[in-house]
Motif scaffolding. Structure first.
Motif, short mmCIF file in Angstrom:
data_model
loop_
_atom_site.label_atom_id
_atom_site.label_comp_id
_atom_site.label_asym_id
_atom_site.label_seq_id
_atom_site.Cartn_x
_atom_site.Cartn_y
_atom_site.Cartn_z
N VAL A 1 1.68 11.87 2.91
CA VAL A 1 0.83 12.13 4.10
C VAL A 1 0.13 13.25 3.24
O VAL A 1 -1.26 13.30 3.48
CB VAL A 1 1.53 12.84 5.32
CG1 VAL A 1 0.51 13.57 6.02
CG2 VAL A 1 2.02 11.45 6.09
N ALA A 2 0.54 14.41 2.47
CA ALA A 2 0.14 15.43 2.12
C ALA A 2 -0.75 14.87 1.06
O ALA A 2 -1.85 15.74 0.72
CB ALA A 2 1.42 16.41 1.54
N SER A 3 -0.49 13.80 0.24
CA SER A 3 -1.37 13.50 -0.91
C SER A 3 -2.42 12.70 -0.56
O SER A 3 -3.58 12.47 -1.01
CB SER A 3 -0.65 12.67 -1.97
OG SER A 3 0.57 13.33 -2.47
N LEU A 4 -2.40 12.03 0.64
CA LEU A 4 -3.59 11.21 1.24
C LEU A 4 -4.84 11.98 1.60
O LEU A 4 -5.91 11.50 1.42
CB LEU A 4 -2.99 10.54 2.55
CG LEU A 4 -2.21 9.28 2.01
CD1 LEU A 4 -1.75 8.65 3.46
CD2 LEU A 4 -3.00 8.37 1.41
N GLY A 5 -4.55 13.24 1.84
CA GLY A 5 -5.69 14.39 2.19
C GLY A 5 -6.32 14.15 3.63
O GLY A 5 -7.74 14.32 3.79
N VAL A 6 -5.97 13.47 4.41
CA VAL A 6 -6.35 12.97 5.92
C VAL A 6 -5.48 13.77 6.85
O VAL A 6 -4.16 13.90 6.61
CB VAL A 6 -6.48 11.69 6.08
CG1 VAL A 6 -7.59 10.95 5.04
CG2 VAL A 6 -5.12 10.77 6.16
N PRO A 7 -6.14 14.24 8.00
CA PRO A 7 -4.99 14.60 8.92
C PRO A 7 -3.93 13.67 9.34
O PRO A 7 -4.01 12.46 9.47
CB PRO A 7 -6.00 14.75 10.28
CG PRO A 7 -7.44 14.89 9.52
CD PRO A 7 -7.40 14.08 8.20
N GLN A 8 -2.93 14.25 9.65
CA GLN A 8 -1.78 13.38 10.07
C GLN A 8 -1.94 12.52 11.25
O GLN A 8 -1.44 11.29 11.22
CB GLN A 8 -0.33 14.30 10.31
CG GLN A 8 0.85 13.46 10.25
CD GLN A 8 2.00 14.74 10.36
OE1 GLN A 8 1.75 15.67 9.67
NE2 GLN A 8 3.37 14.06 10.60
N SER B 1 0.84 -1.40 -0.06
CA SER B 1 0.19 -0.12 -0.03
C SER B 1 0.70 1.31 0.09
O SER B 1 0.41 2.10 -0.71
CB SER B 1 -0.95 -0.26 1.22
OG SER B 1 -0.43 0.16 2.53
N PHE B 2 2.03 1.27 1.06
CA PHE B 2 2.70 2.45 0.82
C PHE B 2 3.33 2.72 -0.77
O PHE B 2 3.24 3.91 -1.26
CB PHE B 2 3.73 2.58 1.95
CG PHE B 2 4.46 3.73 2.13
CD1 PHE B 2 3.76 4.68 2.72
CD2 PHE B 2 5.85 3.91 1.74
CE1 PHE B 2 4.57 6.00 3.14
CE2 PHE B 2 6.56 5.04 1.87
CZ PHE B 2 5.94 6.14 2.76
N ARG B 3 3.84 1.88 -0.85
CA ARG B 3 4.59 1.80 -2.38
C ARG B 3 3.59 2.16 -3.44
O ARG B 3 3.59 3.13 -4.27
CB ARG B 3 5.40 0.77 -2.77
CG ARG B 3 6.20 0.91 -4.02
CD ARG B 3 6.57 -0.63 -4.66
NE ARG B 3 5.43 -1.23 -5.23
CZ ARG B 3 5.43 -2.50 -5.27
NH1 ARG B 3 6.21 -3.08 -4.92
NH2 ARG B 3 4.18 -2.90 -5.63
N ASP B 4 2.39 1.48 -3.30
CA ASP B 4 1.53 1.62 -4.43
C ASP B 4 0.81 3.13 -4.52
O ASP B 4 0.55 3.52 -5.46
CB ASP B 4 0.34 0.67 -4.75
CG ASP B 4 0.88 -0.93 -4.92
OD1 ASP B 4 2.11 -0.61 -5.41
OD2 ASP B 4 0.13 -1.68 -4.71
N THR B 5 0.63 3.49 -3.23
CA THR B 5 0.15 4.92 -2.95
C THR B 5 0.81 6.04 -3.43
O THR B 5 0.36 6.82 -4.30
CB THR B 5 0.01 5.30 -1.45
OG1 THR B 5 -1.15 4.20 -0.79
CG2 THR B 5 -0.72 6.67 -1.21
N LEU B 6 2.43 5.75 -3.31
CA LEU B 6 3.04 6.81 -3.74
C LEU B 6 3.19 6.90 -5.45
O LEU B 6 3.05 7.66 -6.13
CB LEU B 6 4.32 6.47 -3.50
CG LEU B 6 4.77 6.85 -1.88
CD1 LEU B 6 6.03 6.57 -1.44
CD2 LEU B 6 4.51 8.26 -1.59
N LEU B 7 2.98 5.55 -5.94
CA LEU B 7 3.01 5.42 -7.54
C LEU B 7 2.00 5.92 -7.98
O LEU B 7 1.97 6.54 -9.13
CB LEU B 7 3.36 3.92 -7.74
CG LEU B 7 4.47 3.05 -7.63
CD1 LEU B 7 4.62 1.45 -7.86
CD2 LEU B 7 5.90 4.08 -8.16
#
Length: 109
Positions: free
Chosen positions: A41-48, A14-20
Motif C-alpha cells: 500500500v505504501a509503495s503504490l502511492g494511492v490512498p488506501q 499483480s500483487f506478487r509482481d508489484t511487491l517484486l
C-alpha cells in the motif's frame, strides 16, 4: 474468453509482481501478515481507500487485507460458502464482474 484470461493473469500475479518490482522480494512476511500488505500500500502511492484487494482465499487474502484496512473482494468462481467469520465487501464469481464494482465505486465519488 481472451479478456477473462488476461484479467485473470493480471489479478493472479499483480500483487506478487508489484511487491517484486518494488523490491520486496525479501520481505520477511507472507499473507496474511499485515506487513506485506502495508508495504505494498505504501509503495503504490494511492490512498488506501482507493485500493480493492481481490483474492480467492478467505484466510490469507481476506484476513491480510482486513488487517491492513483494505477493502476486499472475494473471487469465488466455485461458489464455495464463506465461513461465518468472513464478510468480504464484495463477492464475485467471474472476473468480468469487477468492472461493475469499480464503476459503481467511481460513481459514488
Amino acid at each position: 474468453m481472451r479478456r477473462n484470461l488476461h484479467i485473470s493473469q493480471v489479478l493472479e500475479y499483480s500483487f506478487r509482481d508489484t511487491l517484486l518490482q518494488l523490491g520486496y522480494d525479501g520481505v520477511p512476511a507472507a499473507k496474511p501478515d499485515r506487513l506485506i500488505f502495508d508495504q505494498a500500500v505504501a509503495s503504490l502511492g494511492v490512498p488506501q481507500a482507493d485500493i480493492l484487494f481481490v483474492g480467492d482465499n478467505l484466510k490469507d487474502d481476506y484476513e491480510g487485507a482486513r488487517a491492513a484496512g483494505i477493502d476486499f473482494c472475494y473471487y469465488n468462481p466455485g461458489r464455495k460458502p464463506a465461513d461465518g467469520d468472513s464478510t468480504p465487501d464484495y463477492t464475485i464469481h467471474a472476473l468480468f464482474e469487477l468492472e461493475a464494482i469499480i464503476s459503481r465505486e467511481e460513481e459514488q465519488r
